[in-house]
Enzyme design. Structure first.
Site, PDB file in Angstrom:
ATOM      1  N   LYS A   1     -11.048   7.119  10.703  1.00 31.53           N
ATOM      2  CA  LYS A   1     -10.192   6.266  11.523  1.00 31.53           C
ATOM      3  C   LYS A   1     -10.290   6.630  13.020  1.00 31.53           C
ATOM      4  O   LYS A   1     -10.898   7.633  13.392  1.00 31.53           O
ATOM      5  CB  LYS A   1      -8.750   6.370  11.033  1.00 31.53           C
ATOM      6  CG  LYS A   1      -8.550   5.799   9.603  1.00 31.53           C
ATOM      7  CD  LYS A   1      -8.961   4.349   9.471  1.00 31.53           C
ATOM      8  CE  LYS A   1      -8.276   3.579   8.357  1.00 31.53           C
ATOM      9  NZ  LYS A   1      -8.680   3.897   7.001  1.00 31.53           N
TER      10      LYS A   1
HETATM   11  C1  LIG Z   1      -7.546   3.496   5.751  1.00 33.05           C
HETATM   12  C2  LIG Z   1      -6.562   2.437   5.454  1.00 33.05           C
HETATM   13  C3  LIG Z   1      -5.394   2.688   4.708  1.00 33.05           C
HETATM   14  C4  LIG Z   1      -5.110   3.965   3.992  1.00 33.05           C
HETATM   15  O1  LIG Z   1      -5.324   5.119   4.639  1.00 33.05           O
HETATM   16  P1  LIG Z   1      -5.713   6.505   3.919  1.00 33.05           P
HETATM   17  O2  LIG Z   1      -5.319   7.484   4.974  1.00 33.05           O
HETATM   18  O3  LIG Z   1      -7.193   6.486   3.691  1.00 33.05           O
HETATM   19  O4  LIG Z   1      -4.922   6.633   2.688  1.00 33.05           O
HETATM   20  C5  LIG Z   1      -4.486   1.654   4.542  1.00 33.05           C
HETATM   21  N1  LIG Z   1      -4.700   0.427   5.051  1.00 33.05           N
HETATM   22  C6  LIG Z   1      -5.826   0.143   5.746  1.00 33.05           C
HETATM   23  C7  LIG Z   1      -5.997  -1.224   6.294  1.00 33.05           C
HETATM   24  C8  LIG Z   1      -6.792   1.123   5.947  1.00 33.05           C
HETATM   25  O5  LIG Z   1      -7.914   0.817   6.596  1.00 33.05           O
END
Ligand SMILES: *Cc1c(COP(=O)(O)O)cnc(C)c1O
Length: 396
Positions: free
Chosen positions: A186
């Site tokens: 991210k």
């Molecule tokens: C990455 C993501 C999540 C969840 O995040 P994690 O930290 O990987 O559990 C939820 N919603 C969206 C749109 C994402 O891209």
């Protein structure tokens, strides 16, 4: 795009502060931790950066979404309207609180089409959950108006859009609550981690307890805390928070780099007849982690994505992807769960065995999203822009 590309001395310093004391838990151990509170510091840094009153860290974005839903009181029998295009975590969280996901079409913003949202409202609808996909925003004015008119909660899944804004306000801070993911790929990373932000004190206090077994965090020590409701363990560790603290301080640098690169790509691609771009309800607020564009026909988009990959350019063609679009979510469509759904939810899920989404197909099948990396030099960006134009032209 991902903060891990610029991991360095700053992150190591913050982690080392924790390793020096050995207190890797975010609560308690007041003496031995020698004043080191990385999770608390990161929560304050996020509040300051995003201009929001409350931030609660969690162990992941999925945990943050689950926590936000619980804190908003969403559960069995409640319908949550969400888009057909998102990461699987969005519906996983809905199931984890026992609520019912109601999938509706996306438009050229790559998330909820407000008209489709309004058409999907029933007496059981409790919340609308836009997902700010690929670094940019939903049409929040339209969605907020619908929520207000029908007395619904607005929960922003901003997991992919940390640092993006809409009309000057941070994504995630506009609805009743918003969530972020700080997983490894991210915008900024904690390795694993997430956060809920809100301006509602009651929602925040519930998030604080829910992520830590229901502790009210008001006792003189953990054993003396009361438990006003049942919670779970969705805590972040001090080690993860330490990485995030160094990363959040780099956010402005990341955003500036992404915006600069994206502008070059977008201007280059704009010269190609037939290419159109994702609609951005507030272009100035785009975090620019991705450039998302459309070609006139699905086959052209599929071919262009293949040509981009062959030229060494990253390209997401989500229509064929198993993670982000309903077309390939067989486990969702079939309701493949390890523990049975409650009867009402099981019945509500039956529709997905056959339900088609032609309006979403018409958008996603023509879309390509290319991630903007932080590690490319200026020369490389220019070269990549040329390769991008060539690859896309070859498919038209
Ligand atoms: C990455 C993501 C999540 C969840 O995040 P994690 O930290 O990987 O559990 C939820 N919603 C969206 C749109 C994402 O891209």
């Amino acid at each position: 795009m991902p903060g891990y590309e610029l991991f360095g001395a700053e992150e190591r310093k913050e982690v080392n502060d924790v390793l020096e004391t050995g207190i890797m838990m975010r609560y308690g151990f007041d003496g031995p931790r020698k004043g080191i509170w990385k999770a608390k510091e990161l929560e304050q840094a996020i509040c300051d950066k995003l201009n929001v009153q409350y931030t609660q860290l969690a162990s992941s974005g999925t945990a943050a979404l689950t926590t936000a839903m619980a804190a908003l009181g969403l559960g069995a029998g409640d319908e949550i309207i969400m888009p057909t295009f998102t990461f699987v975590a969005s519906f996983e969280s809905v199931f984890s609180v026992g609520a019912t996901p109601v999938l509706v079409d996306v438009d050229d913003t790559l998330t909820l089409d407000p008209k489709a949202v309004e058409a999907a409202i029933t007496p059981r609808t409790r919340a609308v959950m836009p997902v700010h996909m690929c670094g940019a925003m939903a049409d929040l004015d339209a969605l907020q108006a619908i929520c207000k008119k029908h007395n619904l909660l607005l929960l922003e899944d901003a997991c992919q859009s940390f640092g993006a804004t809409y009309k000057g306000k941070a994504l995630g801070s506009i609805g009743d609550a918003g969530t972020f993911s700080f997983d490894f790929v991210k915008t900024i990373t904690c390795a694993e981690g997430g956060a809920i932000i809100t301006n509602n004190k009651d929602v925040y206090i519930k998030c604080d307890g829910y992520t830590d077994h229901g502790h009210d965090h008001l006792g003189v020590d953990r054993g003396a805390d009361l438990h006003p409701f049942i919670g779970y363990n969705y805590r972040i560790s001090e080690l993860h928070a330490a990485v995030g603290l160094a990363q959040v301080r780099k956010l402005d640098t990341f955003l500036a780099m992404q915006r600069k690169t994206k502008k070059i790509f977008k201007e280059a691609l704009a010269t190609v007849p037939g290419v159109t771009f994702r609609r951005l309800p507030d272009e100035a607020g785009d975090s620019a982690t991705f450039l998302s564009f459309f070609l006139p026909e699905a086959e052209q988009a599929r071919k262009a994505a293949a040509a981009m990959k062959a030229a060494g350019l990253p390209a997401f063609y989500y229509y064929d992807n198993n993670w982000h679009y309903i077309r390939q979510w067989d486990h969702f469509r079939n309701g493949d769960v390890l523990t049975p759904f409650a009867p009402g939810l099981k019945q509500a899920m039956e529709i997905y065995k056959t339900k088609q989404f032609p309006a979403s197909d018409a958008i996603i099948s023509r879309n390509i999203s290319t991630p903007i990396n932080l590690s490319w030099s200026d020369t490389e960006v220019q070269e990549r822009a040329e390769k991008l134009v060539k690859a896309v032209k070859s498919a038209l």
